[in-house]
Every structure is written in structure tokens, then in C-alpha cells.
Write a protein that holds these residues in place. Structure first.
Motif, mmCIF file in Angstrom:
data_model
loop_
_atom_site.group_PDB
_atom_site.id
_atom_site.type_symbol
_atom_site.label_atom_id
_atom_site.label_comp_id
_atom_site.label_asym_id
_atom_site.label_seq_id
_atom_site.Cartn_x
_atom_site.Cartn_y
_atom_site.Cartn_z
ATOM 1 N N ILE A 227 1.240 -1.211 -0.438
ATOM 2 C CA ILE A 227 0.094 -0.253 0.056
ATOM 3 C C ILE A 227 0.541 1.363 -0.300
ATOM 4 N N LEU A 228 2.046 1.278 0.657
ATOM 5 C CA LEU A 228 3.232 2.358 1.011
ATOM 6 C C LEU A 228 3.084 2.447 -0.645
ATOM 7 N N ARG A 229 3.800 2.223 -0.775
ATOM 8 C CA ARG A 229 4.399 1.482 -2.418
ATOM 9 C C ARG A 229 3.518 1.993 -3.666
ATOM 10 N N SER A 230 2.673 1.859 -3.407
ATOM 11 C CA SER A 230 0.510 2.208 -4.207
ATOM 12 C C SER A 230 1.349 3.571 -3.782
ATOM 13 N N LEU A 231 1.022 4.404 -2.906
ATOM 14 C CA LEU A 231 1.026 5.515 -3.017
ATOM 15 C C LEU A 231 1.711 7.090 -3.594
ATOM 16 N N PHE A 232 2.877 6.072 -3.831
ATOM 17 C CA PHE A 232 4.134 6.621 -4.336
ATOM 18 C C PHE A 232 4.827 6.288 -5.798
ATOM 19 N N PRO A 233 3.441 6.378 -6.975
ATOM 20 C CA PRO A 233 3.891 5.977 -7.908
ATOM 21 C C PRO A 233 5.253 6.408 -8.788
ATOM 22 N N VAL A 234 6.072 6.307 -8.105
ATOM 23 C CA VAL A 234 7.025 7.171 -9.182
ATOM 24 C C VAL A 234 7.657 6.247 -10.158
ATOM 25 N N LEU B 119 5.640 17.664 -6.747
ATOM 26 C CA LEU B 119 5.930 18.098 -7.883
ATOM 27 C C LEU B 119 6.454 17.594 -9.116
ATOM 28 N N GLY B 120 6.748 15.902 -9.024
ATOM 29 C CA GLY B 120 7.527 15.766 -9.955
ATOM 30 C C GLY B 120 5.623 16.025 -10.801
ATOM 31 N N PHE B 121 4.483 15.439 -9.975
ATOM 32 C CA PHE B 121 3.331 15.218 -11.327
ATOM 33 C C PHE B 121 2.902 17.108 -12.238
ATOM 34 N N LEU B 122 3.564 17.892 -10.916
ATOM 35 C CA LEU B 122 2.779 19.377 -11.907
ATOM 36 C C LEU B 122 3.733 19.229 -12.724
#
Length: 610
Positions: A492-499, A579-582
Motif C-alpha cells: 500500500i505504501l509503495r502504491s501511494l507513491f507511483p514514482v 511536484l513531479g506530477f505538477l
């Protein structure tokens, strides 16, 4: 022979090591299976080498006979130039398991030998240009040439052979020069020509077919094989879970976690592809790009990260010993991990610099490079221009009325380059056609640059999700493995941050800028830099917050500090991803506007011509 049997022997070795309780029997049986595994692979290598030597010899004899029967002079016949002096010894050297093979260029300092002149004459005879090929060498090729010239050619005029990898790679490059382009457009493993299923994929796109089953029925043999392999693996895990293998390595709850890991990856791919861009990239392409990320990219990344980590840890160890030799000598009896932990607390600046290198150079740079090449390793009909199929049963012509629905006709090659030129054609006739399902002719207008850009983005995201899925499994089952609850927490934690998918999408901005917009200033470095910066900053933030939390673990309020630093780590990571998404949203919006303007210009030029 090359996959199933070795995998079965490896699994038997692992099961024997886990299931046999008697230590003596366990050691004997496991060693027996392991030696069988090693011996079988060596036997495969030897027989494969002999087969390739025989094939090389037969090919040389056939080419020599054809040259003699045609009556063409040897200096004008490309085949005869290559088969001269092709004896049994040279063939065995070229295809040896391990050893050396004499390189083509002698002297090591740029002086050409007779063999070199023969190869250059051969390229001229078959219509190639060796000098032009050298001019188009990329950074990786030039780097390899630098080290190989310093080592192999200068020292002994020999190339090092390791399990035939060099010979196979060279043969692949030679085949690309010898075979016509349409003969190279096939899938690996199944050897199915692109022309056999491209028509079905184009038919689904042109007719805007939203039926998922129709898209599945249009899959190539390779994609179907990949999906079958996935089902078989999950079935094998289910059976192992029912057998209740000890130590929790394959329990039923692990199967649920594995299914959840795949579902998380498929969920993101579903929205990126099927929900938003199903007609910009085929389902067949998504399956292959995902498999490339899962099977190929992950292995490359693990290999290079392992080598780089060994170098970094060795340097860190030397620095630790040189910086504080008396400190280590006084603690010889302690555990190495404990010593390094105490050293990191005493010299935090050195550890912060080590974490910086680990985040940006070890994790971020290696993984982003592997994902980038994971995208380019797959060649798919969606990114092949119609005129490259030659006489493969397709008729592609211009259509001046094709201005909507993700399609456009083009005759302006000055404004598009790279992939744009690969996906467009300069023919100007009456109708753009393609063969659909059941060999039925359907209209096939050329795709717009906007559609191609969306397809590139989805393909790179699919590679990243395949890589992320495999990486998640490694983190869950190898680094965690403390129970179903902790495994789901990590997922779940790794899914919250789709880097990984975000970094791949940012990479696609540079790829489209270079190959669709024609901006040649966007090389591999400039295309990857924003993604490497985002990925590295994310990893560096996690490492630094964990380092600070560990440093404060000895305080009286360790529990409170641990929770506080964990929350700070989550907030910092979330801010970096936001910031990456923006950044991606802004760059993607600007690029779509530029591609739309190019599409409009192409349509305008075409209308003036007609």
C-alpha cells in the motif's frame, strides 16, 4: 530444453533444500540436483556452440558455392568476401564458450588489416556504409569502443568471448545489415511476422472498437504466450500454497499478496491505457512492454545495481578504515553492521554523501536508464511506418480527408523526424488502406503526432509498471516477509507513491520532443535528467529521514521521534511526488499543444498540395 528443464532443476534444488529435514540427506540430494543443474547448462552451452559452428561452416560453404556458380568476381560479391578464410578453427574461436577470438582490426592503433578491408568491401558490396554506421554510434557504443580498444585490441588483438554473447550480438547486427527491413519485422520467441497481426490491430483502432474481447482476440502469439505464462506461474504458486511449504515461502497468503501486487500494476495500466488511450496504443503492445519491464528491465537493473553497490560499499569501507583506524581496531570483536552504524553516527557527513550517491547514481540513474532501454528493446507494429513493410500484403496511401479521429496524412518531412518519419509516409494517392480481421480491407488513416505521443507515453509507463511490479514483489517477499499484514502495508505504501510510472511519463516528454518534434538537442541525458532528479530526490529523502530517525533512536523519546520522523518522511516523499506530477502536467500540456500545431500544419500543407 533451454528454459523449462533448467527451471525445473532449479526448483527441485530449492525444494530439496527446504523440505528434506535430515541434514546429511538434505546436503547430498541438494548437491546432486545443483550439480545436475550446472552440468545440464554446461552441456547446453557446449552443444549450442557446436551447432553454431556447424551452421557457420555450412553457411560459408553455401555462400562460396553460390558465388562460384554465379560467376561473379570475388571483389564484387559481398558473400565471397565474408567466406574467405572461414575455416573450422576461426569458427570455433568465434563461437567458443569462453576464450579469445582474433579481432577484425589489427594493430590496435587504427591501422587496418586485410580482414578489415574485406569487411569494408563487403559492406560496400551489399549496399551498406560502414563509415556511416560508425558516425551514427551512440554514447554506449562509443564508450564500449573506448574500453575495448584500450584492452582487447591494444594488448592482444583479440576479443574476449563469454558464453557466445559477443558472437550472437555481432550476428544480430550483421543480420540487420543483410536482411531487408520487412524480413526483420517479426516477434522474437514465436517468430510471428508483424504483418500477420498488424491488420487486426489497425482495424480495432480505425473502427474504434471498445470490446475488450476483440482486443484480446487480436493479440499476437507472443502476447498470448506471455499471458499464459503468467497464469501458469500464479497456478504454480497456488499449488505450492496448498502444499504448505515450510518457512512461509509459498503459503496461501503469499499468493494473495502476489495477486494484489499484479492487480495494483494492472490497475494503473488500465487507466493509463484502456480508460484514456486505448486507441493510441494496442493492447498487444501494452502486454509486451509490461513484460519487457518485468522480465528484462528488472534483471538488468538488479545486475548493474549489484555491481555498483559493491563498488560503493568497498569505497565506503576503505574510507571508514582510513578515517578511523584506531576506532575499528578497538572494536574488532564487534559485528560489522554495528561498527558501520556507530561509524555513521560519528561521521554523518560521509554517510550523507554515501546516501546521495546511492540515491542518485545507484538507484535512480541505473533504474531510469534500464527502463529507458526497456522501452527501446521492444519493436512493435504500432511504432513501425507502413512503408517499412514492403510487399508484406499492405497497401498504405495518402488520404487528404483524414484529419480527425487520431489520424493524419503527411507529406511534410521537414517538420517531423525520428519516430515521426517512421510512422508517416510520403506517398500521395487516393485512399489509406489496411488488411483487417479475416483479411478484410479497411480504411487505415495515418496516426497524428498527438496520438503517437500518447502511445509512446503509455508504452514507457507500461515498461515502468512491469519493473515496479517485479520490484514490489522483491521488496515484499525478500526484504519484508514478516507476515501478510506487513506485506500488504509495504504494498500500500509503495502504491501511494507511483514514482516509477511518473518518472517514465516524464521520460516520454523528452523522447517525444526529440523523435516527434524533431528537437535533436534532447539526447538521452537531457531526456532522462528530470526523471533521474525526481527519482533520486524521492529515494534520497527516504534515506535521509531514516538515517536521522536511526540517529535519534537512542534518545529517551525514541518512540515519539520515530513516529515524527516517519510522518516527516511520508510528507516529504508526498511533496516530491506532487511536484513531479505538477511538472509532468505542465510539460505534457505544452507538448500536446506543440504536437497539435504540427498536426495542423501537416494537414494544411496536404490540403494545399491536393
Amino acid at each position: 530444453r533451454h528454459i523449462v528443464v533448467p527451471v525445473m532443476l532449479f526448483l527441485l534444488t530449492a525444494v530439496s533444500a527446504v523440505r528434506i529435514k535430515d541434514p546429511v540427506t538434505n546436503e547430498k540430494v541438494t548437491l546432486l540436483f545443483f550439480l545436475t543443474f550446472v552440468g545440464y547448462n554446461i552441456w547446453n552451452c557446449v552443444t549450442g556452440s557446436l551447432e553454431r559452428v556447424r551452421f557457420r561452416r555450412d553457411l560459408a560453404l553455401r555462400a562460396r558455392d553460390e558465388s562460384a556458380s554465379s560467376g561473379v568476381a570475388s571483389h564484387t560479391n559481398g558473400s565471397s568476401l565474408l567466406v574467405e578464410e572461414q575455416d573450422e578453427y576461426s569458427a570455433k574461436c568465434a563461437h567458443g564458450i569462453c576464450g579469445c577470438s582474433v579481432c577484425v582490426c589489427g594493430g590496435g592503433c587504427g591501422a587496418y588489416s586485410d580482414d578489415t578491408r574485406k569487411v569494408k568491401a563487403y559492406y560496400t558490396a551489399v549496399g551498406g556504409d560502414e563509415d556511416e554506421e560508425e558516425d551514427r554510434d551512440d554514447a554506449c557504443v562509443r564508450l564500449w569502443n573506448f574500453f575495448s580498444n584500450c584492452c582487447c585490441r591494444t594488448c592482444c588483438d583479440c576479443w574476449f568471448q563469454f558464453f557466445g554473447c559477443c558472437a550472437l550480438a555481432q550476428e544480430a547486427r550483421e543480420l540487420r545489415k543483410l536482411l531487408p527491413r520487412e524480413s526483420q519485422l517479426i516477434d522474437f520467441v514465436t517468430y510471428e511476422p508483424f504483418a500477420d497481426y498488424k491488420g487486426s490491430l489497425e482495424n480495432l483502432r480505425v473502427t474504434k472498437n471498445n470490446n475488450l474481447m476483440d482486443h484480446y482476440m487480436a493479440l499476437s502469439q507472443l502476447s498470448i504466450l506471455l499471458l499464459k505464462c503468467l497464469v501458469l506461474v500464479m497456478l504454480a504458486l497456488f499449488i505450492l500454497g496448498l502444499l504448505d511449504v515450510p518457512q512461509g515461502s509459498a503459503k496461501f497468503d503469499n499468493l494473495l499478496v502476489a495477486l494484489a501486487t499484479f492487480c495494483q500494476a494492472f490497475f494503473i495500466v488500465y487507466f493509463c491505457h484502456w480508460q484514456w488511450n486505448r486507441f493510441d496504443l494496442s493492447l498487444d503492445a501494452v502486454v509486451k512492454y509490461f513484460a519487457s519491464g518485468f522480465l528484462l528491465t528488472t534483471g538488468l537493473a538488479l545486475f548493474f545495481e549489484f555491481l555498483e553497490s559493491v563498488v560503493y560499499q568497498t569505497i565506503l569501507g576503505f574510507i571508514a578504515i582510513i578515517t578511523a583506524p584506531t576506532y575499528f581496531n578497538a572494536n574488532d570483536g564487534n559485528n560489522n553492521d554495528t561498527l558501520m552504524s556507530q561509524f555513521s553516527l560519528k561521521y554523518p557527513a560521509i554517510m550523507i554523501f554515501y546516501y546521495f550517491l546511492s540515491a542518485y547514481a545507484l538507484a535512480s540513474l541505473v533504474e531510469e536508464l534500464c527502463k529507458y532501454f526497456g522501452f527501446w528493446m521492444v519493436e512493435h507494429p504500432d511504432f513501425i511506418s507502413p512503408d517499412e513493410y514492403g510487399s508484406g500484403g499492405y497497401t498504405y496511401e495518402q488520404d487528404a480527408d483524414s484529419q480527425t479521429g487520431g489520424s493524419v496524412s503527411s507529406s511534410n518531412s521537414s517538420e517531423v523526424s525520428g519516430l515521426a518519419q517512421r510512422h508517416t509516409t510520403n506517398t500521395a494517392s487516393s485512399a489509406n488502406m489496411n488488411r483487417g480481421v479475416n483479411n478484410q480491407i479497411v480504411r487505415c488513416p495515418l496516426r497524428t503526432l498527438t496520438s503517437q505521443g500518447a502511445g509512446i507515453t503509455v508504452a514507457m509507463v507500461a515498461v515502468a509498471m512491469g519493473f515496479a511490479c517485479c520490484e514490489n514483489m522483491i521488496y515484499i517477499f525478500v526484504y519484508t516477509g514478516d507476515g501478510m499484514g506487513s506485506e500488504f502495508t509495504v504494498l500500500i505504501l509503495r502504491s501511494l507513491f507511483p514514482v516509477h510510472p511518473l518518472s517514465a511519463a516524464i521520460q516520454s516528454i523528452g523522447v517525444c520532443r526529440r523523435d516527434l518534434e524533431g528537437d535533436k538537442s534532447y539526447g538521452i541525458g537531457r531526456s532522462l535528467f528530470p526523471a533521474v532528479l525526481l527519482h533520486g530526490s524521492f529515494d534520497f529523502a527516504l534515506m535521509i529521514f531514516q538515517f536521522i530517525a536511526d540517529a535519534n533512536a537512542g534518545n529517551d523519546a525514541a518512540g515519539d521521534d520515530g513516529v515524527g520522523w516517519a510522518l516527516a518522511s511520508l510528507c516529504g516523499s508526498f511533496g516530491i511526488v506532487l511536484l513531479g506530477f505538477l511538472y509532468y502536467a505542465k510539460q505534457s500540456h505544452a507538448q500536446n499543444a506543440r504536437l497539435a500545431a504540427l498536426d495542423a500544419a501537416i494537414v494544411s500543407d496536404q490540403s494545399h498540395l491536393t
